[in-house]
Design a protein around this motif. Structure first.
Motif, PDB file in Angstrom:
ATOM      1  N   SER A  57      46.823  23.000  40.492  1.00 53.79           N
ATOM      2  CA  SER A  57      47.954  23.450  41.288  1.00 53.79           C
ATOM      3  C   SER A  57      47.948  24.976  41.313  1.00 53.79           C
ATOM      4  N   PRO A  58      48.350  25.588  42.437  1.00 58.57           N
ATOM      5  CA  PRO A  58      48.392  27.055  42.508  1.00 58.57           C
ATOM      6  C   PRO A  58      49.326  27.665  41.469  1.00 58.57           C
ATOM      7  N   GLN A  59      50.312  26.885  41.021  1.00 58.15           N
ATOM      8  CA  GLN A  59      51.280  27.391  40.053  1.00 58.15           C
ATOM      9  C   GLN A  59      50.791  27.287  38.605  1.00 58.15           C
ATOM     10  N   LEU A  60      49.697  26.540  38.392  1.00 57.21           N
ATOM     11  CA  LEU A  60      49.211  26.319  37.030  1.00 57.21           C
ATOM     12  C   LEU A  60      47.999  27.186  36.723  1.00 57.21           C
ATOM     13  N   ARG A  61      47.808  27.421  35.439  1.00 54.72           N
ATOM     14  CA  ARG A  61      46.700  28.248  34.985  1.00 54.72           C
ATOM     15  C   ARG A  61      45.355  27.618  35.335  1.00 54.72           C
ATOM     16  N   ALA A 274      45.942  37.917  34.629  1.00 57.21           N
ATOM     17  CA  ALA A 274      46.672  37.519  33.421  1.00 57.21           C
ATOM     18  C   ALA A 274      47.186  36.087  33.534  1.00 57.21           C
ATOM     19  N   ILE A 275      47.716  35.738  34.703  1.00 59.32           N
ATOM     20  CA  ILE A 275      48.204  34.371  34.926  1.00 59.32           C
ATOM     21  C   ILE A 275      47.059  33.375  34.793  1.00 59.32           C
ATOM     22  N   ASP A 276      45.879  33.752  35.291  1.00 62.53           N
ATOM     23  CA  ASP A 276      44.707  32.881  35.185  1.00 62.53           C
ATOM     24  C   ASP A 276      44.297  32.656  33.735  1.00 62.53           C
ATOM     25  N   SER A 277      44.642  33.597  32.862  1.00 64.68           N
ATOM     26  CA  SER A 277      44.241  33.466  31.454  1.00 64.68           C
ATOM     27  C   SER A 277      45.368  32.917  30.577  1.00 64.68           C
ATOM     28  N   ALA A 278      46.518  32.621  31.181  1.00 65.08           N
ATOM     29  CA  ALA A 278      47.645  32.083  30.407  1.00 65.08           C
ATOM     30  C   ALA A 278      47.279  30.710  29.834  1.00 65.08           C
TER      31      ALA A 278
END
Length: 295
Positions: A57-61, A274-278
């Motif tokens: 999902s676009p909202q998930l890491r 950063a969001i991608d690495s959450a």
């Protein structure tokens, strides 16, 4: 610089993610690795996918897997090489496996029995659980009835190359534990394992490949460039850490840019990485991706 990088490529061991990923692109090599680690002959049907990116999902890491392949029973094998203990590997394996499961069903599917069996394997040169074992296998069991397994088809395995329970494993397995961290001609010649020799043949091909040498050099230069950037790199790393803290507080890119008085485009890029690495928010990794992206 080229000679220096070429030497570094030749000196890599299988525990290094770059060499591991390149080697595992060969189906027979990955098949040999799985068979040795599980001490069970495994036949893979599909060509391994390396550095596979997955976002359900676009909202998930987004997650990135080192190697993925499927056997003749349609069981999936996900393997990660982890050189350093980041302190979050157990929870990360849980997150990865949940994301993988979600990706296996078509939208709208109601039959959860269609989920493939899966085996998540993390290989590391350290003991994540401190029990001195080479292999830790986790399957769902009942606390009240330890003999009762949930049998949902999901297995998580953690390999510790520095284990101490040698008597519990085959010589081939033990030789491979050494080979992972000492990927040399001598280690390959000392073993009687045909599987390890097959893997080493692929390793040698990679280390002698000019194309892969260039690929490694480019990646190394990107990181080296960032590290040699002096004060700018230091300021960027500090900014990344500040932005990560703001993200954890629920701030938007626009709010962060205003708070820190930074350019919105810069903040948006770091925010995305950063969001991608959450949820880890590993500032060093974000830093490397930032310079790689920027170049």
């Amino acid at each position: 610089m080229k000679n220096n990088v070429t030497t570094k490529l030749k000196d890599l061991n299988l525990v290094d993610k770059f060499l591991f990923d390149e080697t595992m692109e060969d189906r027979e090599a990955y098949q040999a690795v799985i068979s040795i680690l599980l001490e069970n002959e495994t036949t893979l049907l599909t060509k391994p996918q390396t550095e596979k990116e997955l976002r359900v999902s676009p909202q998930l890491r987004q997650i990135r897997l080192d190697v993925v392949s499927m056997d003749k029973e349609k069981k999936l094998y996900y393997t990660e090489m982890q050189k350093k203990n980041t302190g979050n590997l157990i929870k990360r394996s849980r997150y990865y496996q949940s994301q993988l499961d979600v990706s296996l069903l078509e939208p709208g599917s109601t039959d959860f029995n269609l989920l493939n069996d899966s085996c998540f394997i993390l290989i590391a040169p350290f003991d994540l659980f401190g029990k001195g074992l080479y292999r830790y296998t986790f399957e769902g069991i009942c606390r009240e009835c330890p003999d009762l397994k949930i049998n949902d088809g999901a297995v998580r395995i953690f390999i510790n190359t520095s284990g101490g329970n040698r008597k519990d494993f085959s010589q081939e397995f033990l030789d491979f534990m050494k080979y992972i961290t000492e990927t040399t001609d001598k280690a390959a010649s000392d073993t009687k394992s045909s599987k390890i020799k097959l893997i080493h043949k692929q390793v040698k091909r990679i280390k002698l490949s000019e194309k892969i040498g260039v690929k490694f050099m480019q990646r190394w230069e990107e990181i080296a460039y960032a590290r040699e950037d002096g004060k700018t790199a230091g300021e960027t790393l500090k900014l990344i850490k500040l932005i990560c803290k703001k993200i954890e507080k629920g701030k938007s890119p626009e709010e962060i840019a205003e708070d820190l008085e930074e350019e919105i485009d810069t903040v948006r890029l770091i925010y995305k990485l950063a969001i991608d690495s959450a949820p880890e928010f590993d500032s060093e990794k974000i830093f490397e991706k930032y310079y790689s992206y920027d170049s």
